[in-house]
Write a protein that holds these residues in place. Structure first.
Motif, PDB file in Angstrom:
ATOM      1  N   VAL A   5       0.847  -1.187   0.000  1.00 53.67           N
ATOM      2  CA  VAL A   5       0.000   0.000   0.000  1.00 53.67           C
ATOM      3  C   VAL A   5       0.883   1.238   0.000  1.00 53.67           C
ATOM      4  N   GLU A   6       0.790   2.027  -1.070  1.00 55.03           N
ATOM      5  CA  GLU A   6       1.583   3.255  -1.178  1.00 55.03           C
ATOM      6  C   GLU A   6       0.815   4.428  -0.569  1.00 55.03           C
ATOM      7  N   SER A   7       1.573   5.404  -0.116  1.00 60.79           N
ATOM      8  CA  SER A   7       0.999   6.669   0.345  1.00 60.79           C
ATOM      9  C   SER A   7       2.071   7.746   0.223  1.00 60.79           C
ATOM     10  N   GLY A   8       1.630   9.006   0.357  1.00 61.06           N
ATOM     11  CA  GLY A   8       2.587  10.110   0.372  1.00 61.06           C
ATOM     12  C   GLY A   8       2.654  10.926  -0.898  1.00 61.06           C
ATOM     13  N   GLY A   9       1.919  10.536  -1.907  1.00 63.96           N
ATOM     14  CA  GLY A   9       1.929  11.322  -3.138  1.00 63.96           C
ATOM     15  C   GLY A   9       1.218  12.648  -2.952  1.00 63.96           C
ATOM     16  N   GLY A  10       1.314  13.506  -3.958  1.00 64.88           N
ATOM     17  CA  GLY A  10       0.645  14.791  -3.885  1.00 64.88           C
ATOM     18  C   GLY A  10       1.196  15.760  -4.904  1.00 64.88           C
ATOM     19  N   LEU A  11       0.848  17.027  -4.712  1.00 64.48           N
ATOM     20  CA  LEU A  11       1.291  18.110  -5.587  1.00 64.48           C
ATOM     21  C   LEU A  11       2.425  18.869  -4.903  1.00 64.48           C
ATOM     22  N   VAL A  12       3.504  19.075  -5.623  1.00 66.86           N
ATOM     23  CA  VAL A  12       4.661  19.777  -5.074  1.00 66.86           C
ATOM     24  C   VAL A  12       5.252  20.669  -6.163  1.00 66.86           C
ATOM     25  N   GLN A  13       5.850  21.768  -5.747  1.00 70.63           N
ATOM     26  CA  GLN A  13       6.480  22.672  -6.702  1.00 70.63           C
ATOM     27  C   GLN A  13       7.841  22.132  -7.134  1.00 70.63           C
ATOM     28  N   PRO A  14       8.296  22.522  -8.321  1.00 71.82           N
ATOM     29  CA  PRO A  14       9.647  22.117  -8.742  1.00 71.82           C
ATOM     30  C   PRO A  14      10.681  22.513  -7.697  1.00 71.82           C
ATOM     31  N   GLY A  16      10.947  20.957  -4.893  1.00 68.40           N
ATOM     32  CA  GLY A  16      10.450  20.490  -3.613  1.00 68.40           C
ATOM     33  C   GLY A  16      10.732  19.024  -3.358  1.00 68.40           C
ATOM     34  N   SER A  17      10.206  18.548  -2.238  1.00 65.78           N
ATOM     35  CA  SER A  17      10.451  17.167  -1.813  1.00 65.78           C
ATOM     36  C   SER A  17       9.151  16.482  -1.422  1.00 65.78           C
ATOM     37  N   LEU A  18       9.164  15.167  -1.576  1.00 61.98           N
ATOM     38  CA  LEU A  18       8.080  14.312  -1.105  1.00 61.98           C
ATOM     39  C   LEU A  18       8.700  13.012  -0.610  1.00 61.98           C
ATOM     40  N   ARG A  19       8.028  12.376   0.334  1.00 56.06           N
ATOM     41  CA  ARG A  19       8.449  11.042   0.757  1.00 56.06           C
ATOM     42  C   ARG A  19       7.290  10.080   0.552  1.00 56.06           C
ATOM     43  N   LEU A  20       7.513   9.099  -0.292  1.00 54.67           N
ATOM     44  CA  LEU A  20       6.522   8.051  -0.510  1.00 54.67           C
ATOM     45  C   LEU A  20       6.776   6.899   0.458  1.00 54.67           C
ATOM     46  N   SER A  21       5.693   6.289   0.895  1.00 51.44           N
ATOM     47  CA  SER A  21       5.780   5.131   1.781  1.00 51.44           C
ATOM     48  C   SER A  21       5.117   3.938   1.109  1.00 51.44           C
ATOM     49  N   CYS A  22       5.678   2.778   1.365  1.00 54.17           N
ATOM     50  CA  CYS A  22       5.105   1.524   0.869  1.00 54.17           C
ATOM     51  C   CYS A  22       4.995   0.583   2.070  1.00 54.17           C
ATOM     52  N   ILE A  70      16.079   5.431  -1.474  1.00 50.90           N
ATOM     53  CA  ILE A  70      15.195   4.365  -1.014  1.00 50.90           C
ATOM     54  C   ILE A  70      15.728   3.837   0.307  1.00 50.90           C
ATOM     55  N   SER A  71      14.813   3.535   1.232  1.00 50.40           N
ATOM     56  CA  SER A  71      15.223   3.008   2.521  1.00 50.40           C
ATOM     57  C   SER A  71      14.132   2.084   3.059  1.00 50.40           C
ATOM     58  N   ARG A  72      14.480   1.366   4.125  1.00 52.78           N
ATOM     59  CA  ARG A  72      13.550   0.370   4.651  1.00 52.78           C
ATOM     60  C   ARG A  72      13.541   0.444   6.172  1.00 52.78           C
ATOM     61  N   ASP A  73      12.353   0.398   6.761  1.00 51.28           N
ATOM     62  CA  ASP A  73      12.203   0.341   8.212  1.00 51.28           C
ATOM     63  C   ASP A  73      11.547  -0.991   8.539  1.00 51.28           C
ATOM     64  N   LEU A  81      10.564   6.070  -0.232  1.00 58.54           N
ATOM     65  CA  LEU A  81      11.280   6.688  -1.339  1.00 58.54           C
ATOM     66  C   LEU A  81      11.289   8.197  -1.068  1.00 58.54           C
ATOM     67  N   GLN A  82      12.424   8.684  -0.620  1.00 59.83           N
ATOM     68  CA  GLN A  82      12.592  10.123  -0.391  1.00 59.83           C
ATOM     69  C   GLN A  82      12.966  10.770  -1.711  1.00 59.83           C
ATOM     70  N   MET A  83      12.169  11.725  -2.146  1.00 57.07           N
ATOM     71  CA  MET A  83      12.376  12.371  -3.442  1.00 57.07           C
ATOM     72  C   MET A  83      12.660  13.853  -3.206  1.00 57.07           C
ATOM     73  N   ASN A  84      13.857  14.275  -3.558  1.00 53.67           N
ATOM     74  CA  ASN A  84      14.272  15.668  -3.403  1.00 53.67           C
ATOM     75  C   ASN A  84      14.534  16.291  -4.772  1.00 53.67           C
ATOM     76  N   SER A  85      14.597  17.609  -4.791  1.00 51.41           N
ATOM     77  CA  SER A  85      14.877  18.350  -6.033  1.00 51.41           C
ATOM     78  C   SER A  85      13.982  17.873  -7.162  1.00 51.41           C
ATOM     79  N   LEU A  86      12.706  17.787  -6.878  1.00 52.72           N
ATOM     80  CA  LEU A  86      11.761  17.247  -7.849  1.00 52.72           C
ATOM     81  C   LEU A  86      11.636  18.144  -9.070  1.00 52.72           C
ATOM     82  N   LYS A  87      11.428  17.493 -10.213  1.00 58.39           N
ATOM     83  CA  LYS A  87      11.308  18.178 -11.493  1.00 58.39           C
ATOM     84  C   LYS A  87       9.950  17.857 -12.104  1.00 58.39           C
TER      85      LYS A  87
END
Length: 125
Positions: A5-14, A16-22, A70-73, A81-87
């Protein structure tokens, strides 16, 4: 129960950052690697990143190297999935997947055994 189950998506400005979770079932995390894929409108699904279930080794597509991590807990049965400097070209539906890949190279869809439902990421000003 076998699920992702994924979560964490959304709208972000160029820029910016988002962190997705699975969130994955323990069985999946014990026996499969976890990969992230994305699919933009009109394009094929592409592998973004992968983490090996036993060694923890990781792999990234060239287009996201240096920007995504990408990391795992294991305590939370969750892969991030930590996403930085999004384009804007990162805009896509992002899927996590249980993969037979050892993550020694680019992850392919034909290595996937289970898919999540996807989460939308939109990078726009």
């Amino acid at each position: 129960q076998l699920q992702l189950v994924e979560s964490g998506g959304g709208l972000v400005q160029p820029g910016g950052s988002l962190r997705l979770s699975c969130a994955a079932s323990k069985f999946i995390l014990d026996f499969y690697g976890i990969g992230w894929f994305r699919q933009a409108p009109g394009k094929e699904r592409e592998g973004v990143s992968c983490i090996n279930s036993s060694s923890g080794s990781t792999n990234y597509a060239d287009s996201v190297k240096g920007r995504f991590t990408i990391s795992r807990d294991n305590a939370k049965n969750t892969v991030y999935l930590q996403m930085n400097s999004l384009k804007p070209e990162d805009t896509a539906v992002y899927y996590c997947a249980a993969t037979l890949s050892r993550c020694g190279g680019p992850i392919k869809s034909d290595s996937v055994r289970y898919w999540g439902q996807g989460t939308q990421v939109t990078v726009s000003s």
